[in-house]
Design an enzyme around this catalytic site. Structure first.
Site, PDB file in Angstrom:
ATOM      1  N   ASP A  71       0.535  -1.052   0.285  1.00 61.75           N
ATOM      2  CA  ASP A  71      -0.315  -0.364   0.035  1.00 61.75           C
ATOM      3  C   ASP A  71       1.066   1.518  -0.175  1.00 61.75           C
ATOM      4  OD1 ASP A  71       1.372  -0.792   2.687  1.00 61.75           O
ATOM      5  OD2 ASP A  71      -1.252  -0.192   3.504  1.00 61.75           O
ATOM      6  N   ASP A 115       7.326   3.935   3.855  1.00 61.54           N
ATOM      7  CA  ASP A 115       7.481   4.746   4.303  1.00 61.54           C
ATOM      8  C   ASP A 115       9.151   5.034   4.457  1.00 61.54           C
ATOM      9  OD1 ASP A 115       7.466   7.173   5.697  1.00 61.54           O
ATOM     10  OD2 ASP A 115       5.996   6.077   7.071  1.00 61.54           O
TER      11      ASP A 115
HETATM   12  P1  5GP Z   1       7.544   1.704   6.554  1.00 57.49           P
HETATM   13  O1  5GP Z   1       8.375   0.163   7.231  1.00 57.49           O
HETATM   14  O2  5GP Z   1       7.946   1.934   4.738  1.00 57.49           O
HETATM   15  O3  5GP Z   1       8.072   2.755   6.997  1.00 57.49           O
HETATM   16  O4  5GP Z   1       5.967   1.363   6.782  1.00 57.49           O
HETATM   17  C1  5GP Z   1       4.964   0.366   5.969  1.00 57.49           C
HETATM   18  C2  5GP Z   1       4.195   0.483   6.661  1.00 57.49           C
HETATM   19  O5  5GP Z   1       3.803   1.741   8.207  1.00 57.49           O
HETATM   20  C3  5GP Z   1       2.944   0.027   5.709  1.00 57.49           C
HETATM   21  O6  5GP Z   1       2.493  -0.403   5.306  1.00 57.49           O
HETATM   22  C4  5GP Z   1       1.396   0.953   6.044  1.00 57.49           C
HETATM   23  O7  5GP Z   1       1.195   0.135   6.944  1.00 57.49           O
HETATM   24  C5  5GP Z   1       2.297   2.129   7.767  1.00 57.49           C
HETATM   25  N1  5GP Z   1       2.645   3.239   7.141  1.00 57.49           N
HETATM   26  C6  5GP Z   1       3.305   4.124   6.193  1.00 57.49           C
HETATM   27  N2  5GP Z   1       2.830   5.272   6.011  1.00 57.49           N
HETATM   28  C7  5GP Z   1       1.789   4.975   6.842  1.00 57.49           C
HETATM   29  C8  5GP Z   1       0.662   6.447   6.464  1.00 57.49           C
HETATM   30  O8  5GP Z   1       0.625   6.936   5.991  1.00 57.49           O
HETATM   31  N3  5GP Z   1      -0.597   6.205   6.453  1.00 57.49           N
HETATM   32  C9  5GP Z   1      -0.905   4.409   7.549  1.00 57.49           C
HETATM   33  N4  5GP Z   1      -2.259   4.311   8.083  1.00 57.49           N
HETATM   34  N5  5GP Z   1      -0.172   4.049   7.528  1.00 57.49           N
HETATM   35  C10 5GP Z   1       1.687   3.914   7.017  1.00 57.49           C
END
Ligand code: 5GP
Length: 179
Positions: free
Chosen positions: A104, A107
Site C-alpha cells: 500500500d 514510508d
Molecule cells: P515502513 O516500514 O516503510 O516505514 O512503513 C510501512 C508500513 O507503515 C505501511 O505498510 C503502512 O502500514 C504503515 N504506514 C506508513 N506510512 C503510513 C501512512 O501515512 N498512513 C498509514 N495509515 N500507514 C502508514
C-alpha cells in the site's frame, strides 16, 4: 464523497480522490501487463493495508496469476534493530516463481526491506514490487520499487485500505491529516 472525515480525535481531508486512484491503478496495470505478458506470477498482497489496492489492481491484470497474502508485524520495541515477524504465512511454494509484491505504502522502507529479504530466501525466480504510494523523503532503505503509483510528501494518510488506529480502511479515497 465526504471532503473531510473525523477518525478518533483527528480530522482528515481528501488528498487523492477515488477517480485519481482509479487512473493510477489503470496506468500501473498497463505497465505491469506488458512486463508479465506470457508469465504466470504469484501476486503477493501484504496485509492489512494493501487488501483494497490489490483487489482493484488484479482486476486490471490480463495475465494468469496466483494470488497470495502475507502479514508481517514489527517486533514491539525492536524496530530499529530491524526484525519483523511473519504472522500470516505464505501458503505457496514460491521457489522458482515470479513474485509480484503488492504494497500500500512505503514510508521508511523498513517493512519492505525485511519482507524482501525473507521472501528472497525462498528462492523465487524474480521479485518485483508495486506500491501505490511512496514517501521518498522518508525512505531510509535501499530497496527497488519497480512500480510506484504516486509519490507523496511525509504526511500521514488514511483510507483505501490504510488505517488510523484501525479506523478509515473502508474510505474510498485517500485522506491526509487536516492542516
Ligand atoms: P515502513 O516500514 O516503510 O516505514 O512503513 C510501512 C508500513 O507503515 C505501511 O505498510 C503502512 O502500514 C504503515 N504506514 C506508513 N506510512 C503510513 C501512512 O501515512 N498512513 C498509514 N495509515 N500507514 C502508514
Amino acid at each position: 464523497m465526504n471532503e473531510t472525515v473525523k477518525l478518533h480525535d483527528k480530522e482528515f481531508e481528501v488528498f487523492i480522490a477515488k477517480e485519481e486512484i482509479e487512473s493510477i491503478n489503470k496506468e500501473l496495470a498497463d505497465t505491469i501487463n506488458k512486463d508479465y505478458k506470457g508469465k504466470y506470477p504469484i501476486v503477493l498482497s501484504i496485509l492489512n493495508g494493501s487488501f483494497i489496492f490489490a483487489a482493484d489492481l488484479v482486476r486490471y491484470f490480463d495475465f494468469p496469476m496466483k494470488i497470495e497474502f502475507v502479514r508481517y508485524s514489527s517486533y514491539e520495541g525492536t524496530e530499529s534493530t530491524g526484525r519483523i515477524k511473519q504472522i500470516l504465512g505464505l501458503k505457496s511454494n514460491i521457489e522458482g516463481r515470479d513474485l509480484l509484491i503488492v504494497e500500500d505504502i512505503v514510508d521508511t522502507g523498513f517493512t519492505l526491506s525485511k519482507a524482501l529479504a525473507e521472501l528472497k530466501s525462498h528462492g523465487p525466480a524474480s521479485v518485483k514490487v508495486v506500491s501505490l504510494l511512496l514517501k521518498p523523503d522518508a525512505l531510509q532503505h535501499e530497496i527497488p520499487i519497480d512500480y510506484v503509483g504516486k509519490e507523496i510528501p511525509n504526511d500521514f494518510v488514511v483510507g483505501y485500505g490504510l488505517d488510523y488506529d484501525e479506523l478509515g480502511r473502508d474510505l474510498p479515497a485517500i485522506y491526509k491529516l487536516k492542516a
